[in-house]
Scaffold this motif. Structure first.
Motif, PDB file in Angstrom:
ATOM      1  N   ALA A  62     -82.274 -55.366  85.010  1.00 55.73           N
ATOM      2  CA  ALA A  62     -82.783 -56.589  85.634  1.00 55.73           C
ATOM      3  C   ALA A  62     -81.753 -57.308  86.505  1.00 55.73           C
ATOM      4  CB  ALA A  62     -83.345 -57.527  84.565  1.00 55.73           C
ATOM      5  N   PRO A  63     -80.522 -57.517  86.065  1.00 59.07           N
ATOM      6  CA  PRO A  63     -79.574 -58.254  86.921  1.00 59.07           C
ATOM      7  C   PRO A  63     -79.384 -57.633  88.295  1.00 59.07           C
ATOM      8  CG  PRO A  63     -78.726 -58.103  84.677  1.00 59.07           C
ATOM      9  CD  PRO A  63     -79.928 -57.207  84.747  1.00 59.07           C
ATOM     10  N   SER A  64     -79.299 -56.304  88.371  1.00 54.44           N
ATOM     11  CA  SER A  64     -79.039 -55.664  89.660  1.00 54.44           C
ATOM     12  C   SER A  64     -80.238 -55.785  90.591  1.00 54.44           C
ATOM     13  CB  SER A  64     -78.655 -54.194  89.468  1.00 54.44           C
ATOM     14  OG  SER A  64     -79.702 -53.468  88.870  1.00 54.44           O
ATOM     15  N   VAL A  65     -81.458 -55.644  90.070  1.00 53.22           N
ATOM     16  CA  VAL A  65     -82.614 -55.727  90.965  1.00 53.22           C
ATOM     17  C   VAL A  65     -82.804 -57.146  91.479  1.00 53.22           C
ATOM     18  CG1 VAL A  65     -84.454 -56.116  89.237  1.00 53.22           C
ATOM     19  CG2 VAL A  65     -84.958 -54.887  91.349  1.00 53.22           C
ATOM     20  N   PHE A  66     -82.550 -58.154  90.640  1.00 53.36           N
ATOM     21  CA  PHE A  66     -82.692 -59.533  91.121  1.00 53.36           C
ATOM     22  C   PHE A  66     -81.576 -59.906  92.088  1.00 53.36           C
ATOM     23  CE2 PHE A  66     -85.816 -59.894  87.771  1.00 53.36           C
ATOM     24  CZ  PHE A  66     -86.755 -60.724  88.360  1.00 53.36           C
ATOM     25  N   GLY A 109     -88.588 -57.303  78.344  1.00 47.47           N
ATOM     26  CA  GLY A 109     -88.618 -57.294  79.800  1.00 47.47           C
ATOM     27  C   GLY A 109     -88.699 -58.687  80.385  1.00 47.47           C
ATOM     28  N   LEU A 110     -89.463 -59.557  79.733  1.00 51.56           N
ATOM     29  CA  LEU A 110     -89.567 -60.941  80.190  1.00 51.56           C
ATOM     30  C   LEU A 110     -88.236 -61.670  80.014  1.00 51.56           C
ATOM     31  CD1 LEU A 110     -91.070 -63.440  81.192  1.00 51.56           C
ATOM     32  CD2 LEU A 110     -91.966 -63.743  78.852  1.00 51.56           C
ATOM     33  N   VAL A 111     -87.590 -61.492  78.872  1.00 48.13           N
ATOM     34  CA  VAL A 111     -86.287 -62.129  78.646  1.00 48.13           C
ATOM     35  C   VAL A 111     -85.282 -61.674  79.699  1.00 48.13           C
ATOM     36  CG1 VAL A 111     -84.319 -62.295  77.083  1.00 48.13           C
ATOM     37  CG2 VAL A 111     -86.632 -62.431  76.170  1.00 48.13           C
ATOM     38  N   ALA A 112     -85.226 -60.372  79.943  1.00 52.27           N
ATOM     39  CA  ALA A 112     -84.258 -59.839  80.900  1.00 52.27           C
ATOM     40  C   ALA A 112     -84.511 -60.382  82.306  1.00 52.27           C
ATOM     41  CB  ALA A 112     -84.309 -58.312  80.898  1.00 52.27           C
ATOM     42  N   GLN A 115     -83.653 -64.262  82.427  1.00 51.24           N
ATOM     43  CA  GLN A 115     -82.217 -64.558  82.461  1.00 51.24           C
ATOM     44  C   GLN A 115     -81.598 -64.177  83.807  1.00 51.24           C
ATOM     45  OE1 GLN A 115     -80.618 -62.639  78.956  1.00 51.24           O
ATOM     46  NE2 GLN A 115     -81.242 -64.326  77.618  1.00 51.24           N
ATOM     47  N   ALA A 116     -82.110 -63.101  84.417  1.00 54.35           N
ATOM     48  CA  ALA A 116     -81.563 -62.660  85.703  1.00 54.35           C
ATOM     49  C   ALA A 116     -81.974 -63.587  86.841  1.00 54.35           C
ATOM     50  CB  ALA A 116     -82.013 -61.234  85.991  1.00 54.35           C
ATOM     51  N   LEU A 118     -83.065 -66.868  86.600  1.00 49.03           N
ATOM     52  CA  LEU A 118     -82.923 -68.309  86.383  1.00 49.03           C
ATOM     53  C   LEU A 118     -81.933 -68.983  87.336  1.00 49.03           C
ATOM     54  CD1 LEU A 118     -83.884 -70.729  84.777  1.00 49.03           C
ATOM     55  CD2 LEU A 118     -82.216 -70.162  83.001  1.00 49.03           C
ATOM     56  N   PRO A 119     -80.763 -68.403  87.613  1.00 48.06           N
ATOM     57  CA  PRO A 119     -79.876 -69.070  88.567  1.00 48.06           C
ATOM     58  C   PRO A 119     -80.498 -69.262  89.946  1.00 48.06           C
ATOM     59  CG  PRO A 119     -78.686 -67.388  87.327  1.00 48.06           C
ATOM     60  CD  PRO A 119     -80.142 -67.214  87.016  1.00 48.06           C
ATOM     61  N   GLN A 120     -81.365 -68.345  90.339  1.00 52.15           N
ATOM     62  CA  GLN A 120     -82.051 -68.481  91.633  1.00 52.15           C
ATOM     63  C   GLN A 120     -83.110 -69.580  91.571  1.00 52.15           C
ATOM     64  OE1 GLN A 120     -83.189 -64.721  93.549  1.00 52.15           O
ATOM     65  NE2 GLN A 120     -81.884 -63.632  92.086  1.00 52.15           N
ATOM     66  N   LEU A 121     -83.873 -69.630  90.495  1.00 56.31           N
ATOM     67  CA  LEU A 121     -84.894 -70.669  90.355  1.00 56.31           C
ATOM     68  C   LEU A 121     -84.258 -72.051  90.373  1.00 56.31           C
ATOM     69  CD1 LEU A 121     -87.191 -69.158  87.562  1.00 56.31           C
ATOM     70  CD2 LEU A 121     -87.429 -68.936  90.042  1.00 56.31           C
ATOM     71  N   ARG A 122     -83.075 -72.160  89.793  1.00 52.76           N
ATOM     72  CA  ARG A 122     -82.395 -73.458  89.720  1.00 52.76           C
ATOM     73  C   ARG A 122     -81.890 -73.940  91.083  1.00 52.76           C
ATOM     74  NH1 ARG A 122     -79.534 -72.340  83.851  1.00 52.76           N
ATOM     75  NH2 ARG A 122     -80.987 -73.629  82.643  1.00 52.76           N
ATOM     76  N   GLN A 123     -81.924 -73.079  92.071  1.00 55.57           N
ATOM     77  CA  GLN A 123     -81.545 -73.499  93.421  1.00 55.57           C
ATOM     78  C   GLN A 123     -82.685 -74.245  94.124  1.00 55.57           C
ATOM     79  OE1 GLN A 123     -79.797 -70.313  95.830  1.00 55.57           O
ATOM     80  NE2 GLN A 123     -79.221 -69.228  93.945  1.00 55.57           N
ATOM     81  N   GLN A 124     -83.891 -74.186  93.555  1.00 56.11           N
ATOM     82  CA  GLN A 124     -85.073 -74.765  94.194  1.00 56.11           C
ATOM     83  C   GLN A 124     -85.318 -76.187  93.696  1.00 56.11           C
ATOM     84  OE1 GLN A 124     -86.077 -72.674  96.404  1.00 56.11           O
ATOM     85  NE2 GLN A 124     -85.107 -70.841  95.565  1.00 56.11           N
TER      86      GLN A 124
END
Length: 232
Positions: A62-66, A109-112, A115-116, A118-124
């Motif tokens: 998940a981290p790499s795809v996001f 899958g949802l947790v992964a 977590q991946a 969330l930092p992007q969502l927090r930019q909005q």
């Protein structure tokens, strides 16, 4: 707000309908699925849809795809978790591996993904996470033990996420689908059923879109969708 939407679990039915709805609304949509052929065909039809091969049950991926999505499209503002499935057996007949496989796709899958991204969502200024669930999250039938227990856990997880993230103006919603989704395979299996027996994917996508547009003063956490003739 960046207009980037991620749909995890894109195939014929709800996944495709979600992609089409958010493209229609002007989003760049990252389509994540195991099947490369299907999402690449869909990307060929929709200029603002972008294919990323990803297995939601591969939690380490998940981290790499996001990161790639952010690099190519920008920060994500909407995550639609449509990946699901599981093993349909009784608690007596199911193995521990059956339970683990159902948990991995519905919860792990949802947790992964959460977590991946969330930092992007927090930019909005505001953002949304919408999870496709099932009536099994609310009731465990005799021969659905692995699937139902995983969906129940997913629902609890979604509620915990919603309570945590609400003050940050990140709206988490859970959509319970109670009925048979209109797919070629379900039509073939239930050829005697009328059109209005089936849940229409485009209608599901309309409802999900509505959730992402709600004002923070009146957010929905859980929305159940079913055909008007469904027994419930």
């Amino acid at each position: 707000m960046s207009k980037v939407c991620v749909v995890i679990g894109v195939g014929p039915g709800n996944g495709e309908a979600l992609v089409r709805r958010f493209c229609q609304e002007g989003y760049d949509v990252a389509m994540l699925a195991r099947s490369k052929d299907f999402i690449e065909r869909l990307a060929g039809q929709l200029p603002s849809a972008h294919a990323f091969v990803h297995d939601a049950s591969d939690l380490a991926a998940a981290p790499s795809v996001f990161a790639r999505i952010e690099q190519q499209l920008g920060a994500v503002s909407v995550l639609l978790y449509n990946a699901g499935g599981g093993v349909f057996k009784s608690a007596e007949d199911a193995s521990v591996d059956d339970f683990e496989a159902s948990w991995r796709i519905n919860v792990g899958g949802l947790v992964a993904a959460f977590q991946a991204v969330l930092p992007q969502l927090r930019q909005q200024d505001t953002a949304s996470i919408v999870i496709t669930s099932a009536s099994a999250a609310l009731r465990g039938r005799a021969n659905t033990a692995p699937f139902a227990s995983a969906k129940a856990a997913q629902r609890s997880l979604a509620q915990s996420m919603a309570r945590q993230l609400g003050p940050e103006r990140i709206h988490v919603a859970n959509v319970i689908i109670d009925g048979v989704v209109d797919l070629p395979r379900t039509r073939q299996a239930m050829g005697d059923k009328p059109d209005d027996f089936f849940v229409q994917p485009a209608a599901v996508a309309d409802a999900v879109w509505m959730l992402t547009q709600q004002a923070p003063s009146a957010w929905t956490f859980e929305l159940d969708l079913r055909p008007f003739g469904e027994t419930w």
